[in-house]
Motif scaffolding. Structure first.
Motif, PDB file in Angstrom:
ATOM      1  N   LEU A 385       0.632  -0.896   0.322  1.00  0.00           N
ATOM      2  CA  LEU A 385      -0.154   0.336  -0.056  1.00  0.00           C
ATOM      3  C   LEU A 385       0.998   1.462  -0.399  1.00  0.00           C
ATOM      4  O   LEU A 385       0.171   2.288  -0.742  1.00  0.00           O
ATOM      5  N   LYS A 386       1.903   1.419   0.773  1.00  0.00           N
ATOM      6  CA  LYS A 386       2.528   2.391   1.211  1.00  0.00           C
ATOM      7  C   LYS A 386       4.016   2.845   0.174  1.00  0.00           C
ATOM      8  O   LYS A 386       4.598   3.867  -0.142  1.00  0.00           O
ATOM      9  N   ASP A 387       4.169   2.198  -0.321  1.00  0.00           N
ATOM     10  CA  ASP A 387       5.854   1.599  -0.398  1.00  0.00           C
ATOM     11  C   ASP A 387       6.030   1.358  -2.594  1.00  0.00           C
ATOM     12  O   ASP A 387       6.584   1.055  -3.002  1.00  0.00           O
ATOM     13  N   LYS A 388       4.831   2.148  -3.118  1.00  0.00           N
ATOM     14  CA  LYS A 388       4.091   1.217  -4.346  1.00  0.00           C
ATOM     15  C   LYS A 388       5.585   1.857  -4.825  1.00  0.00           C
ATOM     16  O   LYS A 388       5.827   1.338  -6.244  1.00  0.00           O
ATOM     17  N   SER A 389       6.016   2.795  -4.888  1.00  0.00           N
ATOM     18  CA  SER A 389       7.166   3.238  -5.805  1.00  0.00           C
ATOM     19  C   SER A 389       8.456   2.851  -6.096  1.00  0.00           C
ATOM     20  O   SER A 389       9.567   2.131  -6.668  1.00  0.00           O
ATOM     21  N   SER A 390       8.275   2.395  -5.310  1.00  0.00           N
ATOM     22  CA  SER A 390       9.625   0.608  -5.246  1.00  0.00           C
ATOM     23  C   SER A 390       9.248  -0.441  -5.106  1.00  0.00           C
ATOM     24  O   SER A 390      10.168  -1.968  -5.099  1.00  0.00           O
ATOM     25  N   LEU A 391       8.051  -0.748  -5.827  1.00  0.00           N
ATOM     26  CA  LEU A 391       7.642  -2.151  -5.251  1.00  0.00           C
ATOM     27  C   LEU A 391       7.963  -2.879  -7.687  1.00  0.00           C
ATOM     28  O   LEU A 391       8.604  -1.321  -8.224  1.00  0.00           O
ATOM     29  N   VAL A 397       3.754 -12.170 -10.879  1.00  0.00           N
ATOM     30  CA  VAL A 397       3.805 -13.679  -9.471  1.00  0.00           C
ATOM     31  C   VAL A 397       5.461 -13.452  -8.567  1.00  0.00           C
ATOM     32  O   VAL A 397       5.927 -14.323  -9.710  1.00  0.00           O
ATOM     33  N   TYR A 398       5.205 -12.742  -7.755  1.00  0.00           N
ATOM     34  CA  TYR A 398       6.786 -13.231  -7.178  1.00  0.00           C
ATOM     35  C   TYR A 398       6.562 -13.151  -5.530  1.00  0.00           C
ATOM     36  O   TYR A 398       5.254 -14.250  -4.694  1.00  0.00           O
ATOM     37  N   SER A 399       7.711 -13.537  -5.341  1.00  0.00           N
ATOM     38  CA  SER A 399       8.218 -14.507  -3.676  1.00  0.00           C
ATOM     39  C   SER A 399       8.555 -12.765  -3.385  1.00  0.00           C
ATOM     40  O   SER A 399       8.993 -11.700  -3.866  1.00  0.00           O
ATOM     41  N   PRO A 400       8.646 -13.086  -1.250  1.00  0.00           N
ATOM     42  CA  PRO A 400       8.201 -12.003  -0.625  1.00  0.00           C
ATOM     43  C   PRO A 400       9.990 -10.523  -1.159  1.00  0.00           C
ATOM     44  O   PRO A 400      10.059  -9.344  -1.423  1.00  0.00           O
ATOM     45  N   GLY A 401      11.330 -11.493  -1.351  1.00  0.00           N
ATOM     46  CA  GLY A 401      11.927 -10.806  -1.881  1.00  0.00           C
ATOM     47  C   GLY A 401      12.075 -10.363  -3.065  1.00  0.00           C
ATOM     48  O   GLY A 401      13.099  -9.107  -3.224  1.00  0.00           O
ATOM     49  N   ALA A 402      11.652 -10.068  -3.763  1.00  0.00           N
ATOM     50  CA  ALA A 402      11.475 -10.200  -5.294  1.00  0.00           C
ATOM     51  C   ALA A 402      11.066  -9.228  -5.021  1.00  0.00           C
ATOM     52  O   ALA A 402      11.033  -7.306  -6.109  1.00  0.00           O
ATOM     53  N   LYS A 406      13.722  -3.363  -2.541  1.00  0.00           N
ATOM     54  CA  LYS A 406      13.900  -1.814  -2.893  1.00  0.00           C
ATOM     55  C   LYS A 406      12.587  -1.550  -1.946  1.00  0.00           C
ATOM     56  O   LYS A 406      13.188  -0.184  -1.563  1.00  0.00           O
ATOM     57  N   THR A 407      11.548  -2.258  -1.000  1.00  0.00           N
ATOM     58  CA  THR A 407      10.488  -0.677  -0.144  1.00  0.00           C
ATOM     59  C   THR A 407      11.256  -1.483   1.264  1.00  0.00           C
ATOM     60  O   THR A 407      12.584  -1.708   1.979  1.00  0.00           O
ATOM     61  N   LYS A 408      10.386  -0.587   2.072  1.00  0.00           N
ATOM     62  CA  LYS A 408      10.871  -0.001   3.521  1.00  0.00           C
ATOM     63  C   LYS A 408      10.283  -1.891   4.195  1.00  0.00           C
ATOM     64  O   LYS A 408      10.381  -1.373   5.774  1.00  0.00           O
TER      65      LYS A 408
END
Length: 428
Positions: A385-391, A397-402, A406-408
């Motif tokens: 929700l809050k770190d959209k520009s860092s996704l 379909v992603y793993s968490p680290g992928a 780059k997020t917080k």
């Protein structure tokens, strides 16, 4: 990701054992300064009375009577595609708590992707996780939605822990070994038998995972630097002064998916990873060997699987129960995941030289299954929700680290009781 929908977050399967604790954690987090007054959320499932009871229980536990009027209810059933579509159309993010995911997960992913909602789950089942990548990655990219599996204890501490270790090494990290240690209080610990069932079905169906990976057709990841040597089935860990065994969860598979993404899309050096769990002294090793052999023998046959599912407490030595842990047991339980990394200092050539730099890091947190898992799942949603520009720029379909490298997310977890720290600084 969808905006302008009635709800930013919907918890599907809220009346299940884990769902109750996810609801409580989401209620805590949405009352904090960052989100207060900005997040509308709902609970979803097939039984309205049970859903109301979940919200009432959360209100009672948190001393927040207003939850009863603030949290909406959506009725839907995993066996009814139209009801799932109706839920997905109302949500920006669906937190899917309905497992085993190999049986009940895909209809939820399908409904979310087709109707423009992102989806987060807490699956530790590689067959499901990688099957969703094969079947829905391209469709999710087209829709601009994120489907992110294994966002609980399986496997955020391991996946983000490897990235944390890499980010704190002055040089190039090439190998990491992770050791899980779970500490119990006087009343011991237990897990709900839903996790037990997932393990039974997953181990019984290893061949399908091999076939699935052949269909995906990824090329082997390059081995950079010295090859990580795998340890034995049972070994004494000098680092932690305990006997240890390979960790049977999804962590290794999830970390590998993340490393593949980061290498393929961001040209980062792939890290080799091995996961282990400490088991204590020689007495614990002997008990574990007998229990493990019996489990592996029974899981191969249909009648054996039925026995394992019917009597989880007996066959797991009391560790898995149909009731799950008490709140007191959960309060007294915690985990530590210690990472030992090796690599190459700046200027050293991983293809020519021997590793010359080491680092030790740790992820610590509360009870893994029903305290740390809801924290991780909810903070993953907050990051969406809050770190959209860092996704990643493209859905999929992603793993968490992928998804979150780059997020917080690590900062968010640190602020909510899952703490990442460097134990020893890099030393050449």
């Amino acid at each position: 990701m969808a905006t302008g929908r009635p709800f930013q977050v919907v918890v599907f399967g809220a009346s299940g054992f884990t769902g109750q604790f996810v609801v409580e954690e989401l209620a805590r987090v949405t009352a904090e300064d960052e989100l207060r007054g900005t997040v509308r959320w709902a609970v979803a499932g097939r039984d309205e009375a049970k859903l109301r009871a979940v919200v009432e229980k959360a209100a009672e536990e948190l001393g927040k009577a207003e939850l009863k009027s603030e949290v909406d209810i959506i009725l839907c059933d995993v066996s009814d595609p139209a009801s799932l579509a109706n839920m997905a159309k109302q949500a920006a993010i669906v937190l899917n708590c309905v497992g085993p995911y190999r049986f009940f997960g895909e209809p939820v992913v399908k409904a979310c992707v087709e109707n423009g909602a992102s989806c987060i789950d807490i699956s530790g089942e590689p067959q499901f996780l990688e099957g969703m990548y094969l079947n829905y990655n391209d469709k999710a990219a087209e829709k601009g939605v994120y489907v992110i599996g294994s966002c609980g204890f399986d496997s955020i501490p391991a996946d983000m822990g490897v990235l944390f270790t890499r980010n704190n090494l002055k040089g190039t990290l090439t190998t990491v070994e992770g050791f899980l240690n779970v500490k119990f209080g006087p009343e011991g610990a237990s897990l709900h038998d839903g996790t037990w069932k997932s393990a039974i079905y997953g181990l019984a169906d290893q061949n399908s995972l091999k076939n699935l990976r052949r269909k995906i057709g990824h090329k082997p990841l390059p081995v950079i630097g010295a090859k990580l040597k795998r340890r034995g089935a049972v070994f004494y860990s000098n680092e932690l002064s305990q006997y240890s065994i390979p960790f049977m969860g999804s962590d290794v598979a999830v970390v590998k998916r993340t490393q593949r993404y980061l290498h393929t899309h961001l040209q980062e050096t792939p890290v080799q990873y091995a996961a282990y769990a400490t088991v204590g002294g020689i007495g614990s090793v002997i008990k574990l060997m007998f229990a493990g052999l019996l489990f592996l023998m029974l899981v191969k046959f249909n009648f054996g699987r039925k026995l394992l599912i019917k009597y989880p407490e007996f066959f797991s030595g009391g560790y898995f129960t149909k009731e799950g842990p008490t709140r007191k047991q959960m309060k007294e339980t915690s985990f530590e995941m210690t990472f030992f990394g090796e690599g190459y200092s700046v200027g050293q050539d991983p293809q020519q030289d021997k590793p010359n730099v080491k680092i030790c890091t740790q992820v610590k947190g509360p009870e893994p299954g029903y305290v740390a898992t809801p924290i991780a799942m909810v903070q993953a949603a907050v990051a969406l929700l809050k770190d959209k520009s860092s996704l990643p720029k493209q859905g999929g379909v992603y793993s968490p680290g992928a998804a979150f490298s780059k997020t917080k997310l690590i900062d968010r977890l640190n602020n909510h009781g899952i703490q990442f720290s460097v134990i020893s600084q890099p030393e050449v």
